[in-house]
Design a protein around this motif. Structure first.
Motif, mmCIF file in Angstrom:
data_model
loop_
_atom_site.group_PDB
_atom_site.id
_atom_site.type_symbol
_atom_site.label_atom_id
_atom_site.label_comp_id
_atom_site.label_asym_id
_atom_site.label_seq_id
_atom_site.Cartn_x
_atom_site.Cartn_y
_atom_site.Cartn_z
ATOM 1 N N GLN A 109 0.861 -1.182 0.000
ATOM 2 C CA GLN A 109 0.000 0.000 0.000
ATOM 3 C C GLN A 109 0.897 1.231 0.000
ATOM 4 O O GLN A 109 1.737 1.408 0.877
ATOM 5 C CB GLN A 109 -0.925 0.024 1.213
ATOM 6 N N ASP A 110 0.710 2.060 -1.016
ATOM 7 C CA ASP A 110 1.480 3.294 -1.149
ATOM 8 C C ASP A 110 0.618 4.428 -0.612
ATOM 9 O O ASP A 110 -0.398 4.785 -1.192
ATOM 10 C CB ASP A 110 1.850 3.536 -2.610
ATOM 11 N N VAL A 111 1.047 4.970 0.520
ATOM 12 C CA VAL A 111 0.317 6.063 1.149
ATOM 13 C C VAL A 111 1.091 7.344 0.851
ATOM 14 O O VAL A 111 2.128 7.603 1.464
ATOM 15 C CB VAL A 111 0.185 5.846 2.674
ATOM 16 N N THR A 112 0.595 8.080 -0.132
ATOM 17 C CA THR A 112 1.223 9.333 -0.600
ATOM 18 C C THR A 112 2.744 9.236 -0.693
ATOM 19 O O THR A 112 3.472 10.031 -0.114
ATOM 20 C CB THR A 112 0.810 10.534 0.287
ATOM 21 N N GLY A 113 3.211 8.215 -1.419
ATOM 22 C CA GLY A 113 4.642 8.065 -1.686
ATOM 23 C C GLY A 113 5.407 7.236 -0.678
ATOM 24 O O GLY A 113 6.621 7.081 -0.803
ATOM 25 N N ASN A 114 4.746 6.700 0.317
ATOM 26 C CA ASN A 114 5.400 5.861 1.333
ATOM 27 C C ASN A 114 4.850 4.437 1.240
ATOM 28 O O ASN A 114 3.796 4.150 1.812
ATOM 29 C CB ASN A 114 5.157 6.419 2.740
ATOM 30 N N THR B 156 -6.277 3.731 -7.587
ATOM 31 C CA THR B 156 -5.512 4.507 -8.548
ATOM 32 C C THR B 156 -5.998 5.956 -8.544
ATOM 33 O O THR B 156 -7.193 6.219 -8.590
ATOM 34 C CB THR B 156 -5.664 3.910 -9.963
ATOM 35 N N THR C 189 -5.618 8.055 -6.042
ATOM 36 C CA THR C 189 -5.863 8.537 -4.679
ATOM 37 C C THR C 189 -4.555 8.490 -3.891
ATOM 38 O O THR C 189 -3.527 8.065 -4.403
ATOM 39 C CB THR C 189 -6.912 7.657 -3.953
ATOM 40 N N GLY C 190 -4.613 8.870 -2.655
ATOM 41 C CA GLY C 190 -3.429 8.831 -1.791
ATOM 42 C C GLY C 190 -3.157 7.463 -1.202
ATOM 43 O O GLY C 190 -2.142 7.257 -0.538
ATOM 44 N N TYR C 191 -4.052 6.504 -1.427
ATOM 45 C CA TYR C 191 -3.911 5.157 -0.874
ATOM 46 C C TYR C 191 -4.052 4.131 -1.990
ATOM 47 O O TYR C 191 -5.153 3.668 -2.268
ATOM 48 C CB TYR C 191 -4.981 4.890 0.196
#
Length: 151
Positions: free
Chosen positions: A62-67, A138, A140-142
């Motif tokens: 899970q990519d949470v705003t680049g993390n 896709t 979104t931030g998540y």
């Protein structure tokens, strides 16, 4: 007479050979779209593989705003998706099995948990003979990316 007997024996040998080959594990064959018009004569179109079958989760990121965060343990060690031809989707953690419905239109895969419920939408990023990569969220931030292998 000898010629007819030889032909009959050859046909029998071929029939026995074919029946022996079909006794093994079923091999997944590509479903080739013969209606494509964007290929030149003599070129083979890219094979289109079926999502039907059982898939095992290899990873879920899970990519949470680049993390990016590995959330694979959330699904458990033995998480499976089984897509059936009748539109049934079985999700399993190796112990419990939950039936759902699924649809696939283009690259848009919908998981429907109950009749009338809003579907959870995934984008099919990759579908090969043995690999399935789907993405949820896709734009979104998540964004969750699941990588599965055919079993």
């Amino acid at each position: 007479m000898k010629k007819i007997f030889s032909i009959a024996m050859l046909c029998l040998a071929v029939a026995v050979g074919v029946s022996m080959v079909s006794c093994g594990k079923e091999k997944v064959e590509p479903i080739v779209n013969d209606t494509t018009t964007d290929t030149l004569p003599g070129e083979n179109p890219d094979p289109v593989y079926s999502i039907i079958g059982q898939w095992e989760l290899l990873s879920a990121i899970q990519d949470v705003t680049g993390n990016p965060v590995d959330i694979t343990p959330f699904y458990g060690e033995h998480f499976y998706l089984t897509f059936m031809e009748d539109g049934t989707l079985l999700t399993s953690d190796g112990t419990n099995e939950v039936p759902m419905q699924w649809t696939l239109e283009g690259d848009q895969l919908a998981f429907i948990s109950a009749p009338g419920a809003a579907p959870v939408m995934y984008t099919v990023v990759e579908l090969t003979e043995n690999s399935l990569v789907i993405e949820n969220g896709t734009g979104t931030g998540y964004v969750t990316t699941m990588t599965l292998k055919r079993i």
